[in-house]
Design an enzyme around this catalytic site. Structure first.
Site, PDB file in Angstrom:
ATOM      1  N   CYS A 111       0.822  -1.205   0.000  1.00  0.00           N
ATOM      2  CA  CYS A 111       0.000   0.000   0.000  1.00  0.00           C
ATOM      3  C   CYS A 111       0.866   1.270   0.000  1.00  0.00           C
ATOM      4  CB  CYS A 111      -0.973  -0.056   1.174  1.00  0.00           C
ATOM      5  SG  CYS A 111      -2.301   1.146   1.141  1.00  0.00           S
ATOM      6  N   HIS A 112       0.853   2.037   1.093  1.00  0.00           N
ATOM      7  CA  HIS A 112       1.653   3.256   1.213  1.00  0.00           C
ATOM      8  C   HIS A 112       3.057   2.987   1.760  1.00  0.00           C
ATOM      9  CE1 HIS A 112      -2.359   5.035   0.888  1.00  0.00           C
ATOM     10  NE2 HIS A 112      -1.789   6.189   0.626  1.00  0.00           N
TER      11      HIS A 112
END
Length: 186
Positions: A111-112
């Site tokens: 994800c991030h």
């Protein structure tokens, strides 16, 4: 899931980790026989973010200053917007991630969390995916961004979002079982 008995995995996170991105790898890798430690900046508990609001707390097993890459086969970096943003300014966390990379061990980010790979310089010249909003940061850091579910490059595993967790966890297991990875250019 493949048998990971005898393997030890570090999951590094702080408050604001995306709940499923920590809990699913933790459970999946443990169920496969691995010893899995939650590592954070401080002892006690850290609280997750569950899609739109604060989620559950999880117990911290060790703090960053108590561990070494020498003790683990892989490091897993959960995402969420808050967690990697807070961790990417922590020198001790970045040094730990770099130590895994230097020792040719598995580094996995979802994800991030590729923000942490940007900060360490690991993405440069590597095939990587991430949550779409991190794409430009990865490209600006020299990463070869792909719009794929899971991307693996010489022991570096990245994935887009929680929907990809089963494939992400499977890749982590596979890469750990392959052993140390040469770090040739992508």
């Amino acid at each position: 899931m493949r048998d990971l008995s005898g393997k030890t995995i570090a999951i590094v996170a702080t408050n604001g980790f995306e709940q499923s991105e920590l809990e699913v790898p933790h459970k999946t890798l443990k169920d496969a026989g691995a010893t899995v430690h939650i590592i954070s900046l401080e002892a006690g508990e850290i609280k997750g973010w569950d899609k739109t609001d604060w989620g559950n707390a999880v117990k911290v097993d060790r703090t960053v200053d108590q561990v070494s890459a020498d003790d683990y086969d892989a490091i897993v970096l959960p995402g969420g917007q808050i967690n990697p943003d807070l961790l990417r300014v922590e020198t001790s966390v970045l040094d730990l991630i770099k130590a895994f990379w230097t020792q040719k061990k598995v580094v996995a980010a979802i994800c991030h969390a590729p923000w942490l790979l940007v900060e360490t310089g690991i993405v440069k010249g590597r095939k990587v995916t991430s949550y779409p909003s991190v794409k430009t940061d990865v490209i600006n850091a020299g990463g070869l961004w792909e719009d794929s579910t899971v991307v693996t490059d010489q022991g570096l595993i990245t994935s887009r979002n929680p929907d990809d967790l089963p494939a992400f966890c499977d890749k982590i297991a596979g890469e750990i079982l392959e052993g140390r990875h040469e770090r040739r250019a992508a």
